[in-house]
Design a protein around this motif. Sequence first.
Motif, PDB file in Angstrom:
ATOM      1  N   ILE A  76      33.888  38.665  49.775  1.00 19.54           N
ATOM      2  CA  ILE A  76      33.474  39.405  48.588  1.00 19.54           C
ATOM      3  C   ILE A  76      31.947  39.522  48.568  1.00 19.54           C
ATOM      4  O   ILE A  76      31.242  38.735  49.211  1.00 19.54           O
ATOM      5  CB  ILE A  76      34.005  38.778  47.266  1.00 19.54           C
ATOM      6  CG1 ILE A  76      33.487  37.354  47.062  1.00 19.54           C
ATOM      7  CG2 ILE A  76      35.508  38.778  47.216  1.00 19.54           C
ATOM      8  CD1 ILE A  76      34.052  36.690  45.811  1.00 19.54           C
ATOM      9  N   CYS A 134      33.931  46.086  40.872  1.00 27.08           N
ATOM     10  CA  CYS A 134      34.191  45.509  39.551  1.00 27.08           C
ATOM     11  C   CYS A 134      32.841  45.272  38.870  1.00 27.08           C
ATOM     12  O   CYS A 134      32.011  44.521  39.378  1.00 27.08           O
ATOM     13  CB  CYS A 134      34.966  44.200  39.701  1.00 27.08           C
ATOM     14  SG  CYS A 134      35.297  43.430  38.114  1.00 27.08           S
ATOM     15  N   PHE A 183      38.824  40.450  44.501  1.00 30.58           N
ATOM     16  CA  PHE A 183      37.562  41.196  44.395  1.00 30.58           C
ATOM     17  C   PHE A 183      37.121  41.720  45.753  1.00 30.58           C
ATOM     18  O   PHE A 183      37.385  41.116  46.791  1.00 30.58           O
ATOM     19  CB  PHE A 183      36.442  40.288  43.858  1.00 30.58           C
ATOM     20  CG  PHE A 183      36.676  39.815  42.443  1.00 30.58           C
ATOM     21  CD1 PHE A 183      36.510  40.686  41.373  1.00 30.58           C
ATOM     22  CD2 PHE A 183      37.055  38.506  42.183  1.00 30.58           C
ATOM     23  CE1 PHE A 183      36.720  40.257  40.069  1.00 30.58           C
ATOM     24  CE2 PHE A 183      37.264  38.061  40.892  1.00 30.58           C
ATOM     25  CZ  PHE A 183      37.096  38.943  39.821  1.00 30.58           C
ATOM     26  N   ILE A 188      31.366  43.010  43.379  1.00 34.28           N
ATOM     27  CA  ILE A 188      31.106  42.786  41.948  1.00 34.28           C
ATOM     28  C   ILE A 188      29.662  43.197  41.690  1.00 34.28           C
ATOM     29  O   ILE A 188      28.766  42.818  42.447  1.00 34.28           O
ATOM     30  CB  ILE A 188      31.282  41.285  41.592  1.00 34.28           C
ATOM     31  CG1 ILE A 188      32.758  40.883  41.662  1.00 34.28           C
ATOM     32  CG2 ILE A 188      30.715  40.971  40.199  1.00 34.28           C
ATOM     33  CD1 ILE A 188      33.015  39.394  41.432  1.00 34.28           C
TER      34      ILE A 188
END
Length: 358
Positions: free
Chosen positions: A130, A187, A236, A239
């Motif tokens: 991620i 996100c 995820f 982010i």
Amino acid sequence: MQKKVLLLPGDGIGQEVVAAATEVMQAAAQQSGCNLEISEALIGGSAIDATGEPLPSATLAAAEQVDAVLLGGVGGPKWDDLPTHLRPEKGLLGLRQRLGLFANLRPALLSAPLASASSLKAELVADLDILIIRELTGGIYFGEPRGVEVRDNERVGFNTLVYSEHEIERIARVGFELAAKRNGKLCSVDKANVLEVSQLWREKVTALAPEYPSVELSHMYVDNAAMQLVRAPKQFDVIVTGNMFGDILSDVAAMLTGSLGMLPSASLAASGTGLYEPVHGTAPDIAGQDLANPLATILSVGMMFRYSLDLPEAADRIDNAVAKVLEQGHRTADIAAAGVDSVGCQAMGKLVLEQLVN
Ligand code: NAD
């Protein structure tokens, strides 16, 4: 192709990990036909010792003239009692500010062979990949007014969480662009149920989404994001969030991977020099003993090739070399299981180098 890189080894293990990573950097550049001009300057405690200040003007001038800076780390007990404006950390903050580094990229990667180092169950984190993008030059850490003052006979402390539209838009674009190059999921994390600044943040991010049709945008409140990161982190991809939320969430993500010695980072400006550094500090407890894990710094060099030197194939080769060395079972002490032999910083650097050139 000609590129310029400035080394700022700094203090403690910074010197050791930058030395190991520089050899890898030179080899990767050579393989790509890139002529790297490498220079070195002082920052942090070692700059204080030599010049009396943590960020000498010669260092700033040198940093502005290169494509990328590779930093080891700054600080240590020797300089802990200096007044705030002379502390080693001031050197790093000053550099980030001067270079306009508003986007901090922190990947949390966990190759399967290291999954047992995480505090979470191996199946939750094996092959985790991620990317947390933290806004770095705005938000509550810089907002005015701020201070401590007496009101109604007691002291009151206050800070201001402020984001303007252009600050939100430029960090959100970094998020969309990087998500488009990865798995297409972005996100955005905020606290829009409570904070007006987060409502503006959400509105601006949402308004950009139609420009990036290949990216699936979602929003999450920061408290839920913290929970989801430890419950099911592999949900995820990218982010994007503000300064304070990113500060906290990127440390949570760091712990998912189990070792500080494995985590690279990049800080980018709208244009100009990028800064690349391991997430860890100067580790005074192991400095000078050839015990440091250089992989976070070597992976930071990989990010440098990807984001500042425009040589993504060199970045891939470095990432693959690190993965291979880990697959072969080589470990520095911080990531070795109990009772398993480990190698030192220099030897680990050489193993990655051999893997890269073979
Ligand atoms: P730290 O990251 O230096 O060390 C924390 C622990 O992790 C220590 O036990 C250390 O031995 C271990 N560790 C860290 N990096 C490692 C590596 N590459 N290989 C093996 N083990 C590693 O954090 P700290 O102890 O809180 O801070 C020490 C000094 O570093 C302080 O002066 C602090 O201000 C400074 N610091 C600088 C930066 C930076 O320059 N970006 C970041 C954090 C801390």
